[in-house]
Every structure is written in C-alpha cells, then in structure tokens.
Design an enzyme around this catalytic site. Structure first.
Site, PDB file in Angstrom:
ATOM      1  N   SER A   1       0.833  -1.201   0.000  1.00 59.51           N
ATOM      2  CA  SER A   1       0.000   0.000   0.000  1.00 59.51           C
ATOM      3  C   SER A   1       0.867   1.250   0.000  1.00 59.51           C
ATOM      4  O   SER A   1       2.076   1.201   0.219  1.00 59.51           O
ATOM      5  CB  SER A   1      -0.917   0.014   1.231  1.00 59.51           C
ATOM      6  OG  SER A   1      -0.182   0.360   2.391  1.00 59.51           O
ATOM      7  N   LYS A   2       0.224   2.386  -0.220  1.00 61.07           N
ATOM      8  CA  LYS A   2       0.934   3.665  -0.249  1.00 61.07           C
ATOM      9  C   LYS A   2       1.584   3.989   1.086  1.00 61.07           C
ATOM     10  O   LYS A   2       2.522   4.777   1.147  1.00 61.07           O
ATOM     11  CB  LYS A   2      -0.027   4.792  -0.648  1.00 61.07           C
ATOM     12  CG  LYS A   2      -0.429   4.770  -2.114  1.00 61.07           C
ATOM     13  CD  LYS A   2      -1.270   5.986  -2.454  1.00 61.07           C
ATOM     14  CE  LYS A   2      -1.591   6.033  -3.940  1.00 61.07           C
ATOM     15  NZ  LYS A   2      -2.377   7.229  -4.300  1.00 61.07           N
ATOM     16  N   ARG A   3       1.068   3.385   2.150  1.00 64.92           N
ATOM     17  CA  ARG A   3       1.604   3.674   3.484  1.00 64.92           C
ATOM     18  C   ARG A   3       2.853   2.847   3.802  1.00 64.92           C
ATOM     19  O   ARG A   3       3.546   3.117   4.773  1.00 64.92           O
ATOM     20  CB  ARG A   3       0.531   3.398   4.540  1.00 64.92           C
ATOM     21  CG  ARG A   3      -0.667   4.344   4.456  1.00 64.92           C
ATOM     22  CD  ARG A   3      -1.679   4.029   5.540  1.00 64.92           C
ATOM     23  NE  ARG A   3      -2.264   2.693   5.348  1.00 64.92           N
ATOM     24  CZ  ARG A   3      -3.291   2.450   4.548  1.00 64.92           C
ATOM     25  NH1 ARG A   3      -3.841   3.428   3.857  1.00 64.92           N
ATOM     26  NH2 ARG A   3      -3.778   1.236   4.442  1.00 64.92           N
TER      27      ARG A   3
END
Length: 517
Positions: A283-285
């Site tokens: 994910s982007k995180r």
C-alpha cells in the site's frame, strides 16, 4: 509467491496463449493509456502498470497515452500533476500523447473535459442507457429492509422506470438526483489477456452512479468515455480494478450504441497484485512503495523498471537483468502471470546494482554528482578538479554500489580536507601500529613517481617484507590513517588519487595522534 513468472505449465492463463492479442487490428493502431490521479507520490504499483503499457505500445509500434484523471478535485493538485509528468520523464516512459505533448484527442486532463461529459450523459439518458435516480440513501435502505434484503447489497433499481407523474413530483420537490447506468439482465463475459475468460453473472453488479448529486462526473463515467473517445484499444491495469470491468464494458457498449467514440470495447489485461510484507497488498503507506523514495536513494531508472518488470513477467526463465529496449522487443502480455508478485527490496537493489555495473563510467558519473552536491562534498556545479577526482574514483567503487546515493559514504574521504579526517571509534589505531605508519611515511616520501604501481611496490617492500607483516596488518593502519575507516575503496588507487601531499599529511596527522596517547 515469487517475483518472476512460474514455468508455463504452472501459469494460470486460462488457455489464452492462442488469443489474438491485437483483436484483429493493425499493430500500428494499438493505443494504450496510463491514467494516474494527481493526488501524491506515484506508487510503484502504478509505475509497473505504466511500464507494461509502455512496453506493450513499443512492442507493437503503437501509441502510449498519458491521461490525467483529476476528477477527485478535493485531493488533486497541480503540484502532483507536475510530479507525475516529471517522474515519467525521469523513468524514460515518455508518452506519445498527453498534457505536454498534446495530440488529436485532447485535452488530456479530465477537469478540462467537463462540458463533453455533460453532453454525453444527456445522450445516454435520452437513449435509455442511463437514468436519473432521486432516491435518498434512507429510502433505499428502508425499501430493501422491508423486502428482507441486505441494505449493503446495492441499489434496487427503484428509479429505473419512473412514470412521468413520479418524475414530475420529484422535480417539484426540488430533489437532487444522481445519474445511474442501467445494467443488463444477462451475464457479462470477456477474455482477459492475463487471466483468460471471466464471467460476471447477471445481477452481480447493480445499477451504478456515473454522476453525483452535485453534477460532478465520477470515475465510472469519465474513464470509459475517455477511453472510447481516445480510441484506446487495450486497457492494462491492476487486478484491484477487475471488479469494475463489467460496469465499464456496459458503458463502452452504450457509447457505441449512441455513436460516441471508437465504437469498440477495449481488450483488458489485469496485472497481478503486488504484495508487501505479511502477505498483504503493498500500500501507499508501506515503506518502499513510493517512487520518490527510489529517486532519493539513487536508483537508476532502468534498474528500478527492470525490477518492476519482474513483478509478473520475465524476459526468460534464466535471466533477470535486461534493458528497457530488450523488454519492449520481447514483451508479450500473454506471458504475464496471474499470480500475485511479492516486492523484494533486496532483489530490487541487486537488480539496480547490476545496472550500475553495466553502465559505462562516463555515463554513471552524472548520476552520482547530485548526491555529492547534496552532501556538500562538491560545488554546484562541480569544479573541474572535483569532477576529475570523481571520474577517477568511480571505477574504484562501481562494483560496490547498490544505489547511487552510496557514493557519498564511500568517497567522502577523498573530498574532505586533510585536517578534517576523523578516525572512527571502531577503527582507532593502537600504539604499536605507529611503526607501521613511520615506515609507510618514509617509503612514500622517497618515491620518485606517486602512481599506484610505485605506491604498492614501496609499501609491500617496507611493510610486508621489511617488517614481516601480513598484508592485513601492514595496510590496515595505513587505510585508517588515510580514510578514517577500516573499509575503503582500493587503497593504492585511492592514494594515487589523493596525491603525495595529502597522503603524507594524513598519515603524519594519524601518527601524531598516536604519539599523544
């Protein structure tokens, strides 16, 4: 799960090897698109999608289109859009058509196409493919609950066939409305170029919203409309968008029925999901998910792209390193694996290191310069002597670099003033090593020529033969005095680059420090 495709016998291709990838069109008519939302740093999964589209277009001699999908006005920014354009340029994935290049089907930024969408929505409603829905959320949930259904199951089609009197009543109330597409009552089947034949049963997808109550068009509308108007022939995208495909197929067919765009439905290929740690989607995180991180660490564009290509595809079963030109020549979407691919940071570095080693020294130096400037080791731009020193040192460290940013720590000693060299705590010299430094200084001072061969011969004669030391103990103290560390590029070549004056000054300073102990 691996980050390279399995053998053909293990691949889940659904018998698509014989499928006509081009769908009967001429290769030159191939048109693919990369449609990022300008809402932040590009994710490596997005970059992988851009790469596969670029490779597909280049392989067939078609067109690679960049379209900025900024329908999310609250999160889209001009800065992010510039970041997308600059990132693609850095990667070498320059589009043939796009906001900067222009083209016959512009504009290529969705916020600049709103009037076009409004006109098409009116035509879809007039032709019966879409309709205005006046239901509030509370009314929907109440109806579905009363019928014993699941309120989360989707829209029940209440406004599909409103009478004129009902429509007039809603309008008189001043009710807001959304616009929904009318889904068919039959199965929707298509052949995915990665996964084979896929069927969505009738009733699986409810009538969906294409225009919000405030009049803003949604992704579900603008993406297929633009694909059709821009004559897109193939949609290659992430597996996470697979569930939206039946909605889009219905809209492509409706657009064709009212005479909008190309009149054909693109062929789809859904790329495998990219997994991070813990068997979950990257994910982007997650650390390591954003393109900016790789630029900051000094990855070469081709090195990063080479690794991302391996997340679902391979040029050969026994080969991992290749150029983008080689990828474009060999790329076949049918050889993309349907299985999830795991992102391996260590392998990503290893692939990048292979590209660093393969790059000619003269071409590698410009990639190193920005990191030397950022560290304050050279001026901006570098002076002639600084550049010459970096060019001379690059071959010494090239084989040891995983990323370009590592040049700073490996060559810091060469670009640091003699009197500012500090010996690391773990490399502190011992009093008994003073004799080694004395002998080295005497041998180096007596040299007529200060080149690598002469330096090595003098030190081997004085330290190994003269003092009877093993090379490790003979040259270790010299390395520490010269660089401040136990680890450095090749010693004799480093001394030649530093020159006699700096070499002697550093060794004498190290010796003086020992004398004070």
């Amino acid at each position: 799960m691996t980050d390279t495709p399995a053998a053909d016998s293990d691949r889940n291709h659904g018998g698509i090897d014989s499928v006509d990838v081009l769908g009967g069109i001429d290769p030159s008519e191939v048109r693919v698109r990369f449609p990022p939302s300008p809402t932040g740093n590009l994710h490596v999964g997005n970059v992988r999608s851009a790469l596969f589209n670029w490779a597909f277009a280049r392989h067939h001699g078609g067109t690679f289109v960049l379209r900025i999908e900024d329908t999310d006005a609250a999160r889209s920014t001009e800065e992010s859009m510039r970041g997308v354009l600059e990132s693609l340029h850095w990667l070498g994935l320059d589009p043939d058509e796009g906001p900067e290049q222009g083209g016959p089907y512009g504009p290529y930024v969705q916020s600049e196409r709103r009037e076009l969408y409004a006109e098409i929505v009116d035509r879809l409603i007039a032709a019966g493919h879409a309709y205005r829905c006046y239901c509030t959320r509370e009314e929907q949930e109440e109806r579905i609950g009363a019928a014993g259904g699941d309120a989360q199951g989707g829209y029940d089609g209440h406004c599909r066939d409103l009478s004129e009197s009902q429509l007039s009543a809603y309008k008189a109330e001043g009710r807001d409305f959304v616009v929904r597409m009318r889904m068919p009552d039959h199965d929707i089947t298509f052949t995915d170029l990665v996964r084979g034949e896929i069927t969505f049963p009738a009733g699986n997808v409810p009538d969906y919203v294409i225009v919000r109550g405030n009049g803003d068009p949604l992704y579900t509308l603008v993406n297929p409309v633009d694909d059709s108007l821009m004559r897109i022939t193939h949609v290659l995208r992430g597996e996470d968008l697979l569930s939206s495909t039946p909605r889009q197929i219905v809209l492509y067919e409706a657009l064709a029925a009212i005479g909008v765009g190309s009149g054909r439905t693109p062929l789809f290929g859904h790329l495998p999901i990219v997994m991070g740690e813990g068997n979950r989607r990257l994910s982007k995180r997650d650390a390591g998910s954003g393109l900016a991180e790789y630029r900051e660490r000094g990855f070469l564009p081709e090195g990063l792209l080479n690794y991302l290509a391996l997340l679902g595809w391979a040029i050969a079963e026994d080969r991992d390193v290749f150029s983008m030109a080689e990828m474009a020549e060999a790329f076949d979407i049918r050889r993309v694996s349907a299985n999830p691919a795991r992102f391996d940071p260590k392998k990503c570095e290893a692939i990048n290191a292979a590209h660093i080693r393969a790059l000619p020294d003269a071409e590698l130096v410009p990639h190193l310069v920005p990191f030397m400037i950022a560290a304050g080791l050279v001026t901006d731009p570098p002076q002639a002597d600084q550049l010459a020193l970096l060019e001379g040192a690059t071959p010494l460290i090239k084989e040891r670099l995983n990323t370009c940013s590592e040049v700073v720590d490996k060559l810091r000693f060469l670009f640091t003033d003699d009197e500012r060299i500090e010996i690391e705590e773990k490399a502190r010299l011992k009093p008994e090593e003073g004799q080694v430094l004395d002998t080295a200084i005497e041998a180096l001072r007596a040299l007529d020529s200060f080149d690598r061969e002469s330096i090595e011969a003098a030190l081997r004669t004085g330290l190994v033969e003269g003092l009877g030391l093993k090379p490790k103990f003979a040259f270790g103290p010299v390395r520490v005095g010269l660089t401040g560390s136990k680890v450095s590029p090749p010693l004799f070549e480093s001394m030649e680059l530093l020159g006699r004056e700096s070499t002697l000054a550093r060794l004498e300073r190290a010796r003086a420090t020992l004398a004070e102990v």
